[in-house]
Design an enzyme around this catalytic site. Structure first.
Site, PDB file in Angstrom:
ATOM      1  CB  SER A  16      -7.511   3.195   0.619  1.00 20.22           C
ATOM      2  OG  SER A  16      -5.821   2.457   1.226  1.00 20.22           O
ATOM      3  CD  GLN A  63      -1.120   6.661  -3.240  1.00 25.28           C
ATOM      4  OE1 GLN A  63      -2.039   8.007  -3.757  1.00 25.28           O
ATOM      5  NE2 GLN A  63      -0.422   7.570  -2.052  1.00 25.28           N
ATOM      6  CE1 TYR A 110      -2.290  -2.434   6.848  1.00 22.12           C
ATOM      7  CE2 TYR A 110      -1.078  -3.833   5.935  1.00 22.12           C
ATOM      8  CZ  TYR A 110      -2.028  -3.273   5.639  1.00 22.12           C
ATOM      9  OH  TYR A 110      -2.369  -3.984   4.729  1.00 22.12           O
ATOM     10  NE  ARG A 166      -3.643  -0.454   2.444  1.00 23.80           N
ATOM     11  CZ  ARG A 166      -4.768  -0.160   3.574  1.00 23.80           C
ATOM     12  NH1 ARG A 166      -3.956  -0.417   4.901  1.00 23.80           N
ATOM     13  NH2 ARG A 166      -5.386   1.138   3.411  1.00 23.80           N
ATOM     14  CG  ASP A 186      -4.672   1.057  -1.181  1.00 24.87           C
ATOM     15  OD1 ASP A 186      -5.613  -0.034  -0.233  1.00 24.87           O
ATOM     16  OD2 ASP A 186      -4.340   1.576   0.015  1.00 24.87           O
TER      17      ASP A 186
END
Lengths: 386, 386
Positions: free
Chosen positions: A138, A132, A233, A126, A135
């Site tokens: 997300s 992106q 994370y 990520r 993702d």
């Protein structure tokens, strides 16, 4: 379509209240424009309000389930395919979805045993900026954060905003969001939009600026310890760190009308952020939404995945599961863009599918291939290479 | 308490999903401070998250139902008392609530026959500025307008706001509010807060400025005819006026994702604003909330009070009833302020209850007294004086 081109199949996913679809008509059109053909099971988009006609207008073929499975080289899905679908796939067929391989070793073993090529979007690296657009964690966390606030508002018996009327002034609701990742930040933004006074908390000090930039107050704990981890994370905290934080957090929690918890560590038991003691100190009429509630546990002691409970002291505790399915159109649209971006990344110049293990993105998402578990992290979680 | 002082009783109202209570602890304290005593049935505030202890701290007595009825001179309620309560009241006892006497002739007859003094807040002369603090229809419409937007958002499968993320841009939802009274204006404000692009429509041209001041677009119809009526309500339109408007409105409706209808004419069948044709022209995934849905009909053809229906073309149609009960704390707090203001108005200097038929407010709300229907409008609706 070139002779080496591949065909993408989209199935209806109606298990477990799922309402999303892996490609919406717009993304299907985008995929088709980049080379691959697209086949869609009739009705697959219906629960997200996309019609068969819209897929046909996008250039996709609309067929029954067996014909889509038979004609597709790659099946794209949102969540894990059900057993009947898995049984009907043939060796070498590719499946792309949010397969949660770290918490589903049985599924991974089965995919490997059947010589299916499994690609899981939740294993995407990520932090790579070129990843992106793919993702999906997300994009779906963003949907979930928005939806969590609506769920809280639905169960809350007071106005969110400050309102001044002839019948007096009503104070704004106070909302506390625990965890300031994508879901938490969207929850903060949405609660602010609705007029609440919002605070945010995260173990990562870097979150302070993001929380503040949304107009929310960042909660500072004197017991704070950095919890920034690898891969974007939060890392898992030690038992001691957790308990010191919990004690201080409990006092903060009791001052809020609404608490939304968003702390998930992929493949692990979610950390407890709201203890039984903290819940007991909340006022009657308060609402807690546990976005981490799952079979693995949750962020709130006593929360149950998929259930709404009222505690003895009048706190409504919601174990929210699959919130993106409750905003099915937007969730499907954003997920489909992620899928389309990944498909584009995996399409070679001659139109064939290219799975290059030296490519960082491909290596990240490729779980099984040619009968083997090829993803080191997943293999390790299963107790060594299969 | 002076010997001439009166006692106010508050009962639990759990019929028909009601969750409001006629006095919250704050208002109870205010009432007690002005002279009267207050008795509350144990648990009466529980569904709006007010505890017996809070009422006791406010100075009220907490008793069982029979003791409250036995000890109270005045029973304050939100909606009409159920039959068991009516049967247990004694001649001369006063009941204050939203009794909807124009549409409940049987109830009014019964109140008169039992020589109860009935005071209905929905008959308040709303245009009197000194009556504003007692305007329960407004306070509850305000709650309903807020809640209607949350109900729409709960059923809508897309984001309300414009969102720009790595997975692309999502367009804002378009919301149309039909009727720009108190409920409509609060719905406009709430939908705007959540990030939607909002339009408002009303037959009263004066509404234009209020709609615009909230940042919404005022819908202009070329067939527009002024519908301003007496007493601050919209007047009822003729069949011809209505049908010309409907045809033009249908085209406007079809361009919106969410339609909220708020047109109620007290004691009359609500006007149809969304025809079957207009519904059929809406896109799949659209949501319609009919705030006028009731036994008398609604603003939307096919809506059913208390039910959510999905039409053949994928429009979710919600017949919203008693929305204030779904925001029970705020609704009770504002209603209670209205009740407290009316009680204060009806309290004479010696602490006794004064029902002066020459006072404009009292004359407006007083429905039955000494065995007679004393309210001319209600008596007329029932076919002449009782």
């Amino acid at each position: 379509m070139s002779t080496s081109g591949f065909t993408v199949g989209v199935l209806s996913e109606d298990a477990n209240g799922e309402r999303r679809v892996a490609l919406d008509p717009d993304a299907a059109k985008r995929v088709i424009g980049a080379g691959p053909a697209v086949l869609v099971e009739s009705g697959a988009g219906g629960r997200a309000w996309f019609s068969d006609e819209q897929y046909q207008q996008a250039g996709a073929g609309v067929l029954d389930r067996a014909a889509v499975i038979g004609g597709a080289d790659v099946i794209v899905s949102v969540s894990r395919p059900d057993d009947a679908v898995l049984d009907s796939l043939r060796a070498g067929q590719v499946i792309i979805g949010l397969l949660a391989p770290l918490t589903n070793p049985d599924l991974v073993r089965r995919l490997a045993d059947r010589s299916l090529t499994a690609i899981s979007l939740d294993q995407l690296p990520r932090t790579l900026s070129r990843a992106q657009g793919m993702d999906a964690l997300s994009s779906q966390a963003n949907v979930a954060g928005y939806r969590a606030v609506l769920v809280a508002a639905e169960h809350f018996d007071r106005f969110f905003p400050l309102l001044i009327t002839a019948a007096g002034t009503s104070k704004p609701a106070t909302v506390l969001v625990l965890g300031a990742g994508v879901a938490g930040l969207q929850a903060i933004g949405t609660a602010r939009r609705l007029g609440a006074v919002v605070s945010g908390y995260d173990v990562r000090p870097a979150a302070r600026e993001e929380v503040s930039s949304l107009g929310a107050k960042f909660v500072e704990l004197s017991t704070a310890i950095s919890g920034a981890g690898a891969g974007g994370y939060a890392r898992e905290l030690s038992e001691e760190e957790r308990s010191a934080q919990q004690a201080e957090l409990s006092a903060v929690i009791a001052r809020h009308d609404i608490v939304i918890t968003t702390a998930q560590v992929p493949g692990r038991t979610p950390p407890v952020l709201v203890t039984a003691q903290a819940l007991a100190a909340m006022r009657a009429g308060s609402v807690v939404v546990d976005m981490a509630a799952s079979a693995l546990g949750g962020n709130v002691v006593g929360s149950e995945a998929g259930r709404t409970i009222v505690t003895a002291n009048g706190v409504t505790l919601i174990g929210a599961t699959n919130l993106p399915a409750r905003l099915a159109t937007s969730a499907s649209q954003t997920y489909a863009r992620n899928v389309a971006a990944l498909l584009k990344h995996l399409t070679a110049e001659d139109g064939s599918m290219r799975l290059d293990p030296d490519d960082e993105i491909t290596a990240g998402v490729l779980i099984t291939r040619d009968g083997r578990v090829v993803h080191p992290g997943v293999a390790a979680a299963m107790g060594g290479p299969a």
